[in-house]
Write a protein that holds these residues in place. Sequence first.
Motif, PDB file in Angstrom:
ATOM      1  N   SER A 176       0.828  -1.214   0.000  1.00  9.69           N
ATOM      2  CA  SER A 176       0.000   0.000   0.000  1.00  9.69           C
ATOM      3  C   SER A 176       0.860   1.260   0.000  1.00  9.69           C
ATOM      4  O   SER A 176       0.565   2.221  -0.714  1.00  9.69           O
ATOM      5  N   ALA A 177       1.913   1.249   0.812  1.00 10.21           N
ATOM      6  CA  ALA A 177       2.820   2.401   0.841  1.00 10.21           C
ATOM      7  C   ALA A 177       3.477   2.608  -0.514  1.00 10.21           C
ATOM      8  O   ALA A 177       3.629   3.750  -0.981  1.00 10.21           O
ATOM      9  N   ALA A 178       3.855   1.514  -1.166  1.00  8.89           N
ATOM     10  CA  ALA A 178       4.474   1.626  -2.486  1.00  8.89           C
ATOM     11  C   ALA A 178       3.487   2.181  -3.505  1.00  8.89           C
ATOM     12  O   ALA A 178       3.845   3.034  -4.324  1.00  8.89           O
ATOM     13  N   VAL A 179       2.235   1.727  -3.443  1.00  7.60           N
ATOM     14  CA  VAL A 179       1.215   2.230  -4.360  1.00  7.60           C
ATOM     15  C   VAL A 179       1.030   3.737  -4.172  1.00  7.60           C
ATOM     16  O   VAL A 179       1.030   4.505  -5.133  1.00  7.60           O
ATOM     17  N   LEU A 180       0.890   4.159  -2.916  1.00  5.70           N
ATOM     18  CA  LEU A 180       0.679   5.587  -2.652  1.00  5.70           C
ATOM     19  C   LEU A 180       1.904   6.434  -2.980  1.00  5.70           C
ATOM     20  O   LEU A 180       1.779   7.627  -3.249  1.00  5.70           O
ATOM     21  N   SER A 181       3.068   5.802  -2.960  1.00  4.96           N
ATOM     22  CA  SER A 181       4.302   6.520  -3.307  1.00  4.96           C
ATOM     23  C   SER A 181       4.547   6.514  -4.810  1.00  4.96           C
ATOM     24  O   SER A 181       5.589   6.982  -5.267  1.00  4.96           O
ATOM     25  N   LYS A 182       3.601   5.954  -5.549  1.00  6.56           N
ATOM     26  CA  LYS A 182       3.683   5.900  -7.018  1.00  6.56           C
ATOM     27  C   LYS A 182       4.880   5.092  -7.503  1.00  6.56           C
ATOM     28  O   LYS A 182       5.492   5.405  -8.522  1.00  6.56           O
TER      29      LYS A 182
END
Length: 188
Positions: A176-182
């Motif tokens: 999720s953090a990776a997704v939000l960090s693009k």
Amino acid sequence: KPRTDASLYSLIEDFFRNTFTTDNPLITEAIKRMLAAGGKRLRPRITLLASEAMGGNAEDHLRLAAYMELIHVATLIHDDLIDKSLVRRGSPTVSARWNEKATVLAGDFLLARSAKLSAQIGDFEVMQIITEAVAVICEGEIRQDFAGNHLTIDRAEYYDRIYAKTASLFAASTESAAVLSKAPADER
């Protein structure tokens, strides 16, 4: 510049101390007690570290990190009831203080609240990741319960169990953090 692990821990603790309330004072008290009992806060810290590793800013993903911890706390509330635990981290469990129905509902409330709050992040992919992790956790607990107290299980079943009960939420936290960090899909 990336934050230190200690500063991430402080950021998370400050967030819980200053922002988490519900409309129900009993639920707020129970959750604050669980959060105040401490813990390593590994899931939120890993969420923030993953965010920074993917080029994001930890403060931008503080809410996501907190929601991961709330999901974890909900699973602890349910686990303590299932295991009939009276103490966790030196403090009475929710199930030691409340009846079974109220304890289950408190854990359920936290899961629902986490889903609602994570929806406010506004990223459908993150919602899918989080809800899938919660489903995997529940399925793992059910499978374990139906398996009974067998002292021997094969390696594959053991790995499935620890993935479901522990690793799935870590995986959801970092993804999720990776997704939000693009982050690019291959790095997620």
